[in-house]
Design an enzyme around this catalytic site. Sequence first.
Site, PDB file in Angstrom:
ATOM      1  N   ASP A 138      33.393  49.144  38.110  1.00 23.96           N
ATOM      2  CA  ASP A 138      34.611  48.508  37.626  1.00 23.96           C
ATOM      3  C   ASP A 138      35.630  49.576  37.318  1.00 23.96           C
ATOM      4  O   ASP A 138      35.392  50.758  37.542  1.00 23.96           O
ATOM      5  CB  ASP A 138      34.329  47.624  36.403  1.00 23.96           C
ATOM      6  CG  ASP A 138      33.689  48.397  35.254  1.00 23.96           C
ATOM      7  OD1 ASP A 138      34.100  49.542  35.026  1.00 23.96           O
ATOM      8  OD2 ASP A 138      32.803  47.843  34.585  1.00 23.96           O
ATOM      9  N   SER A 173      36.600  50.895  34.671  1.00 27.63           N
ATOM     10  CA  SER A 173      36.350  51.795  33.556  1.00 27.63           C
ATOM     11  C   SER A 173      35.154  52.697  33.781  1.00 27.63           C
ATOM     12  O   SER A 173      34.744  53.420  32.889  1.00 27.63           O
ATOM     13  CB  SER A 173      36.107  50.979  32.272  1.00 27.63           C
ATOM     14  OG  SER A 173      34.941  50.201  32.394  1.00 27.63           O
ATOM     15  N   CYS A 174      34.554  52.635  34.975  1.00 28.62           N
ATOM     16  CA  CYS A 174      33.337  53.404  35.203  1.00 28.62           C
ATOM     17  C   CYS A 174      33.644  54.890  35.281  1.00 28.62           C
ATOM     18  O   CYS A 174      34.779  55.317  35.412  1.00 28.62           O
ATOM     19  CB  CYS A 174      32.643  52.944  36.478  1.00 28.62           C
ATOM     20  SG  CYS A 174      33.561  53.318  37.977  1.00 28.62           S
ATOM     21  N   GLY A 175      32.557  55.688  35.236  1.00 27.76           N
ATOM     22  CA  GLY A 175      32.723  57.129  35.343  1.00 27.76           C
ATOM     23  C   GLY A 175      32.774  57.503  36.803  1.00 27.76           C
ATOM     24  O   GLY A 175      33.797  57.428  37.459  1.00 27.76           O
ATOM     25  N   CYS A 196      31.227  56.097  39.959  1.00 29.80           N
ATOM     26  CA  CYS A 196      30.481  54.926  40.380  1.00 29.80           C
ATOM     27  C   CYS A 196      29.379  55.292  41.362  1.00 29.80           C
ATOM     28  O   CYS A 196      29.608  56.003  42.327  1.00 29.80           O
ATOM     29  CB  CYS A 196      31.424  53.917  41.031  1.00 29.80           C
ATOM     30  SG  CYS A 196      32.723  53.351  39.911  1.00 29.80           S
TER      31      CYS A 196
END
Length: 262
Positions: A105, A107-109, A111
Amino acid sequence: MTSSRVEPAAILRPTGMTPGERALPVESPVAVEVDGLGYAVMMMTPADLAAFAVGFMLTERLADGPADVIDAEPFEGDAGWVLRITLAERCRGRIADRVRHRTSDTSCGLCGIAGLEQLRRPVDGRPARPAATREALFAAQVALRGHQPLNALTGAVHAAAACAADGRVLMTYEDVGRHNALDKLIGALALAGQTAAFILVTSRLSFEMVDKALIAGVAMLVGISAPTTLAVDHARAHGLTLVALARADAMLVMCDPWGVFA
């Protein structure tokens, strides 16, 4: 845990350049391990990791309350940090299912990356000498607003623009995620067989943004917000010209390996 670092920089103005410095937020990879399984690598400021562990477990639906996070131990290594989280016994069945089905998504680091060793992805070659002039950067910064129709309508999206050596905006892509906007632009350039003298993004310059620019083979990356420490380190290590805090009256040159602005 240090949250900021002061770096030398050069203040670029339409009339010239002066030396300066800038405090940058520390960005570091933090590998999250849950009950011994690699779960995600988050690019973040490595501070307040105990609070992050509880919040992340709650928002990932791996824990129902703070009491379900039995332990959270951070360890610093050569490649970054490892955050080892232990969940209550009643929550442990969730992690295997989430590792198999977790989706990315905005906000992921990083992915799809679960361990620090996967960060060491090779970057082939080094960027060329930028062809764009000082005047081109300021021209593109002023022109960009006119190429952001979705942001004009919503005020809620980022943009990534491919710019010519004279500062003309060649194409622009928008997205709620800054990484997604840049991926769209890089993909469009590749499909069209085109290149850009530089890329201008309406976001901060993180490690991932620099890495994407390097993979795309762009000579220079310019952002309207500040860079992180890891972004500057990555740009310097691979010879990418990096310009931050792009405004109509001044910009901050963080990495100028070719001396094009000297």
